[in-house]
Design an enzyme around this catalytic site. Structure first.
Site, PDB file in Angstrom:
ATOM      1  N   ASP A 103      29.134   5.310 117.658  1.00 39.88           N
ATOM      2  CA  ASP A 103      28.596   4.733 118.885  1.00 39.88           C
ATOM      3  C   ASP A 103      27.357   3.931 118.479  1.00 39.88           C
ATOM      4  O   ASP A 103      26.545   4.407 117.671  1.00 39.88           O
ATOM      5  CB  ASP A 103      28.181   5.828 119.860  1.00 39.88           C
ATOM      6  CG  ASP A 103      29.366   6.540 120.502  1.00 39.88           C
ATOM      7  OD1 ASP A 103      30.505   6.309 120.064  1.00 39.88           O
ATOM      8  OD2 ASP A 103      29.146   7.322 121.435  1.00 39.88           O
ATOM      9  N   HIS A 159      32.378   7.962 111.498  1.00 42.65           N
ATOM     10  CA  HIS A 159      33.781   8.128 111.131  1.00 42.65           C
ATOM     11  C   HIS A 159      34.257   6.949 110.277  1.00 42.65           C
ATOM     12  O   HIS A 159      33.606   5.901 110.219  1.00 42.65           O
ATOM     13  CB  HIS A 159      34.626   8.221 112.406  1.00 42.65           C
ATOM     14  CG  HIS A 159      34.245   9.352 113.308  1.00 42.65           C
ATOM     15  ND1 HIS A 159      35.064  10.428 113.547  1.00 42.65           N
ATOM     16  CD2 HIS A 159      33.120   9.592 114.043  1.00 42.65           C
ATOM     17  CE1 HIS A 159      34.473  11.271 114.378  1.00 42.65           C
ATOM     18  NE2 HIS A 159      33.285  10.785 114.703  1.00 42.65           N
ATOM     19  N   SER A 260      19.911   6.434 114.113  1.00 41.45           N
ATOM     20  CA  SER A 260      19.511   5.544 113.039  1.00 41.45           C
ATOM     21  C   SER A 260      20.359   4.290 113.064  1.00 41.45           C
ATOM     22  O   SER A 260      20.714   3.795 114.132  1.00 41.45           O
ATOM     23  CB  SER A 260      19.615   6.251 111.694  1.00 41.45           C
ATOM     24  OG  SER A 260      18.963   5.507 110.700  1.00 41.45           O
TER      25      SER A 260
END
Length: 288
Positions: A103, A159, A260
């Site tokens: 995200d 991912h 981050s």
């Protein structure tokens, strides 16, 4: 006309004052010490303390836990690295699609031109300075890049953007400057200054791809499942880490402990399908 100009000037001055205050509060402090303290505090296992900390967190962010796998957390750390409900992040169905590994909000992106790219308008840096090795950066000197910024409220696991195999990880020690847009407009070569890791991988067809997770203030560590290793500002192990780990598209690779940035590098021949400022969820189309 003068009234409009005066109003515009006042608005600009207020904005600059807010930016100055944000920059001072998040950067002109002992960044590494604060990040380590936050790491220890977040691991205190107390459901009550976790609920209180999350309530305070919600006052300053758009924290949404509706798609979290669990609704209660033993610690703030558990909330930071929360898992999602099954099916919460479907993968883009387009053939040949590379998907967002996390995200994020898309920051600077585009072509790497003769080894140079940008963290923000007017703030270039060299790809070899980010990777810490010119030879490992070479496949992307004329490729493309996309900067993916994870805010503190976002889902923090990342991912595989495609079927791939990680061949090598380089850990590069550094600082923990904030990586928000305000800091990126003020600190030259910021990503090259911060704690980071370069994940060198190959796609199923043999082409190279690299992911560079960059740490920031309050982010004290990065978990990599491929090495069963926690990389952080106090890490004292080897920095060149051979690896041989295969991942299917969408498979979890690790997590940040707060929020981050991940910079994704693609070789020539792969086209980005995103634009700066776009909000992405893990699994949405990134490139093809």
């Amino acid at each position: 006309m003068k009234a409009i100009q005066a109003a515009a000037t006042r608005w600009r001055d207020r904005l600059l004052l807010q930016e100055d205050l944000n920059f001072l509060l998040t950067n002109r402090i002992p960044r590494i010490a604060v990040s380590r303290w936050m790491g220890r505090f977040s691991r205190i296992e107390s459901p009550l303390l976790a609920r209180l900390a999350i309530a305070v967190w919600r006052l300053f962010t758009e924290l949404d836990l509706s798609d979290a796998k669990h609704s209660r957390f033993r610690s703030l750390h558990d909330c930071f690295i929360r898992e999602l409900k099954p099916g919460a992040r479907p993968l883009a169905p387009e053939p040949g699609a590379l998907v967002s590994p996390c995200d994020a909000i898309v920051g600077a992106c585009g072509r790497v031109e003769a080894g140079r790219l940008y963290q923000a308008k007017g703030f270039p840096y060299r790809i070899e300075d980010l990777f810490g090795d010119a030879a490992r950066a070479a496949p992307y000197r004329d490729g493309s890049f996309v900067t993916l910024r994870l805010t503190s409220a976002m889902y923090h696991r990342f991912h595989a953007p495609a079927d791939l195999r990680i061949e090598h990880v380089t850990h590069i020690a550094g600082d923990t400057w904030n990586v928000n847009p305000i800091a990126l407009k003020r600190i030259e070569r910021l990503f090259c200054r911060n704690e980071r890791a370069a994940l060198h991988a190959r796609l199923a067809d043999g082409r190279p791809i690299a992911l560079v997770p960059v740490a920031a203030i309050l982010v004290s560590s990065l978990r990599l499942h491929a090495l069963d290793l926690l990389l952080h500002t106090g890490y004292a192990g080897p920095h060149e880490l051979p690896c041989d780990a295969s991942y299917a598209k969408g498979q979890e690779m690790g997590w940040f402990q707060h929020g981050s940035t991940i910079i994704v590098f693609l070789p020539p021949g792969l086209a980005l399908r995103v634009a700066s400022g776009q909000r992405l969820r893990m699994g949405q189309l990134l490139a093809s």
